[in-house]
Design an enzyme around this catalytic site. Structure first.
Site, PDB file in Angstrom:
ATOM      1  CG  HIS A   1      -1.964   3.899   3.839  1.00 51.04           C
ATOM      2  ND1 HIS A   1      -2.356   4.690   4.895  1.00 51.04           N
ATOM      3  CD2 HIS A   1      -2.771   4.229   2.805  1.00 51.04           C
ATOM      4  CE1 HIS A   1      -3.359   5.468   4.502  1.00 51.04           C
ATOM      5  NE2 HIS A   1      -3.631   5.208   3.225  1.00 51.04           N
TER       6      HIS A   1
ATOM      7  NE  ARG B   1      -6.058  -1.078  -1.557  1.00 49.69           N
ATOM      8  CZ  ARG B   1      -5.049  -1.668  -0.925  1.00 49.69           C
ATOM      9  NH1 ARG B   1      -5.193  -2.892  -0.475  1.00 49.69           N
ATOM     10  NH2 ARG B   1      -3.910  -1.045  -0.747  1.00 49.69           N
TER      11      ARG B   1
ATOM     12  CG  ASP C   1      -2.412   0.815  -2.949  1.00 46.60           C
ATOM     13  OD1 ASP C   1      -1.236   1.214  -2.788  1.00 46.60           O
ATOM     14  OD2 ASP C   1      -3.371   1.241  -2.286  1.00 46.60           O
ATOM     15  CG  ASN C   2      -1.764   4.288  -4.177  1.00 46.49           C
ATOM     16  OD1 ASN C   2      -2.804   3.840  -3.705  1.00 46.49           O
ATOM     17  ND2 ASN C   2      -0.797   4.785  -3.413  1.00 46.49           N
TER      18      ASN C   2
ATOM     19  CB  CYS D   1      -6.439   2.693  -1.303  1.00 48.34           C
ATOM     20  SG  CYS D   1      -4.994   3.344  -0.479  1.00 48.34           S
TER      21      CYS D   1
ATOM     22  CG  HIS E   1      -9.877   1.116   1.349  1.00 43.25           C
ATOM     23  ND1 HIS E   1      -8.880   2.030   1.146  1.00 43.25           N
ATOM     24  CD2 HIS E   1     -10.958   1.836   1.747  1.00 43.25           C
ATOM     25  CE1 HIS E   1      -9.306   3.239   1.415  1.00 43.25           C
ATOM     26  NE2 HIS E   1     -10.577   3.154   1.789  1.00 43.25           N
TER      27      HIS E   1
ATOM     28  CG  ASP F   1      -2.055   0.973   1.129  1.00 39.79           C
ATOM     29  OD1 ASP F   1      -2.008   1.839   0.238  1.00 39.79           O
ATOM     30  OD2 ASP F   1      -2.989   0.883   1.935  1.00 39.79           O
ATOM     31  CG  ASP F   2      -0.195   4.664   0.055  1.00 38.78           C
ATOM     32  OD1 ASP F   2      -0.995   4.227  -0.794  1.00 38.78           O
ATOM     33  OD2 ASP F   2      -0.528   5.447   0.964  1.00 38.78           O
TER      34      ASP F   2
ATOM     35  CE  LYS G   1      -2.830   7.374  -1.193  1.00 34.26           C
ATOM     36  NZ  LYS G   1      -2.865   6.885   0.201  1.00 34.26           N
TER      37      LYS G   1
ATOM     38  CE  LYS H   1      -6.198   0.325   2.070  1.00 35.43           C
ATOM     39  NZ  LYS H   1      -5.413   1.579   2.059  1.00 35.43           N
TER      40      LYS H   1
ATOM     41  CB  SER I   1      -6.744   3.618   4.918  1.00 32.14           C
ATOM     42  OG  SER I   1      -6.817   3.434   3.532  1.00 32.14           O
TER      43      SER I   1
HETATM   44 MG    MG Z   1      -2.701   3.030  -1.406  1.00 34.69          MG
END
Ligand code: MG
Length: 458
Positions: free
Chosen positions: A231, A80, A283-284, A76, A134, A36-37, A304, A132, A157
């Site tokens: 994240h 996903r 995810d980004n 996010c 989300h 994540d991130d 992001k 996660k 998150s």
């Molecule tokens: Mg993310």
């Protein structure tokens, strides 16, 4: 193959004449590890000079490392949704002006969507979600409603559910308060801890993932392992805290790297490595406005939230020893391709009626054949901002990831050559009107196929 699995299959052969073995053996396991991130420049094998990631570096050395791999979206939730549906998030209503789901959102991933978990479950797979989610907290959208046999993790998150009175900027702090967020830890939909102890999340996620793999040596499985970190707010367990040159961000990434190592080691130990496709991605891009607590997009522009390359081009590694020859590829691919790729490995039918946006990566992964040239579309929320085909990328709109600068609409669009100018510094639109005409046709054709679903995020 584990001795036990081998014995079971042998017994099956004797009893049933051998026919089912071919099917069982040819269905490969699928493991998707989604950070994540995590930024394009945050792993050793992607050039980070400060974060040590020996396990991911080894995974890359043994597998296929993508230089041009994209997440499904710039933040996010839509990213996903894109991964699990194989479709741009606009098609499922999971992309909107409010860019992600919040605890007060009424919507979620619509039950009508056929997730990868549902498609693989129909093909006989055991399915697990760890980490996660989300994609919605209401009935119909939760992991167990969307094809997963089991689920362990956070519903959204780790910076949501802020406790009242939490000082502004706490999530981006190098030393965030452990009890600042009331986010729950759920096991199969039931709250087992609130607030979740975030310091041990990566370790506990990993234990769940390893246990699931060990339990399913005899049956094809799909593990969707979506890490909470890096994240913000950032936490790491005592074994990793304070150990990295890159502060708590580096500590969290190092622990994530350890986790990947545990998953791959388990697959090796269980004799499953050669029959398991493992994909690692993010995810980004990095959350740059978090400064020291945000990662690095390396040489890519922005991060992001933006549709500059740094927002959506991410690390991407595919691993399947003996099946994928080690190397580096500059073929363009994205998480949208994982759905059709997994279905081929599962010998499952592609869902009819649904427009899938990706293609099977098998020819590239297993035979090093070039992929057909196809466009990739960059959405910010529900707006198409940019399109890439080949080395060319046109921006119709640009905006920094978190609104530091206002939206700009470009008529004519900006045009960059990502081979000669990967940092998107030199707009060459004036010299290449033919390229823009081609991209324009691709965008028109794409828009004609996209029927936006009712927005879920508002
Ligand atoms: Mg993310």
């Amino acid at each position: 193959m584990s001795p036990f699995r081998h014995a079971c299959l042998f017994a099956f052969t004797v009893l049933f004449g051998g026919l089912p073995i071919a099917a069982a053996e040819s269905q490969s396991n699928i493991v998707v590890i989604y950070a994540d991130d995590l930024g394009y420049g945050d792993l050793g094998c992607y050039g980070s000079p400060v974060i040590r990631t020996p396990n991911l570096d080894r995974m890359a050395a043994e597998g296929l490392r993508f230089t041009d791999f994209y997440s499904g979206a710039e933040v996010c939730t839509p990213s996903r949704a894109a991964l699990l549906t194989g479709r741009y998030a606009l098609r499922s209503g999971m992309a909107a002006a409010r860019r992600v789901l919040f605890p007060d959102s009424k919507g979620g991933l619509p039950p009508a969507e056929v997730t990868l978990a549902e498609a693989l479950k129909d093909a006989g797979y055991a399915t697990a979600h760890v980490g996660k989610w989300h994609l919605g907290i209401h009935p119909g959208s939760r992991p167990l409603d969307q094809g997963f046999d089991r689920s362990y993790g956070l519903p959204y998150s780790n910076d949501m559910d802020k406790k009242p009175g939490l000082p502004q900027g706490s999530s981006g702090s190098p030393n965030p308060p452990a009890d600042g967020w009331n986010v729950p830890l759920l096991h199969n939909g039931k709250i087992i801890e609130q607030p979740a102890n975030q310091s041990t999340l990566t370790r506990r996620y990993t234990e769940q993932a390893v246990a699931f793999i060990r339990e399913h040596g005899q049956r094809p499985f799909f593990l969707y392992f979506a890490h909470t970190f890096p994240h913000v707010p950032l936490f790491a367990s005592p074994a990793f805290k304070g150990k990295s040159r890159a502060g708590i961000y580096g500590d969290a990434v190092a622990e994530l790297d350890w986790s990947v190592g545990e998953v791959l080691a388990t697959l090796r130990k269980e004799g499953l490595a050669e029959n398991t496709l493992v994909i690692f991605a993010s995810d980004n891009g990095p959350w740059l406005t978090m400064r020291d607590q945000g990662g690095s997009a390396g040489l890519l522009r922005d991060g992001k939230g933006s549709t500059w390359e740094g927002g959506m081009r991410v690390p991407g590694i595919a691993w399947m020893p003996g099946r994928i020859q080690p190397g580096v590829t500059s073929e363009m691919a994205s998480v949208l391709d994982l759905y059709p790729t997994a279905l081929v490995l599962a010998q499952a039918p592609q869902p009819d009626k649904l427009a899938l946006d990706g293609i099977d990566l098998g020819p590239l992964l297993f035979h090093r054949q070039p992929l057909p040239e196809r466009p990739f579309f960059y959405y910010r929320g529900n707006e198409l901002f940019a399109c890439r085909v080949g080395e060319w990328k046109a921006h119709f709109r640009t905006q920094t990831g978190y609104g530091q600068a206002p939206l700009e609409v470009h008529e004519p669009p900006l045009l960059f050559h990502l081979g000669r100018d990967p940092s998107e510094k030199r707009d060459v639109a004036a010299a290449h009107p033919d390229v823009f005409e081609r991209i324009s046709r691709l965008v028109t054709a794409h828009r004609a196929t996209v029927v936006p679903a009712p927005p879920q995020l508002n």
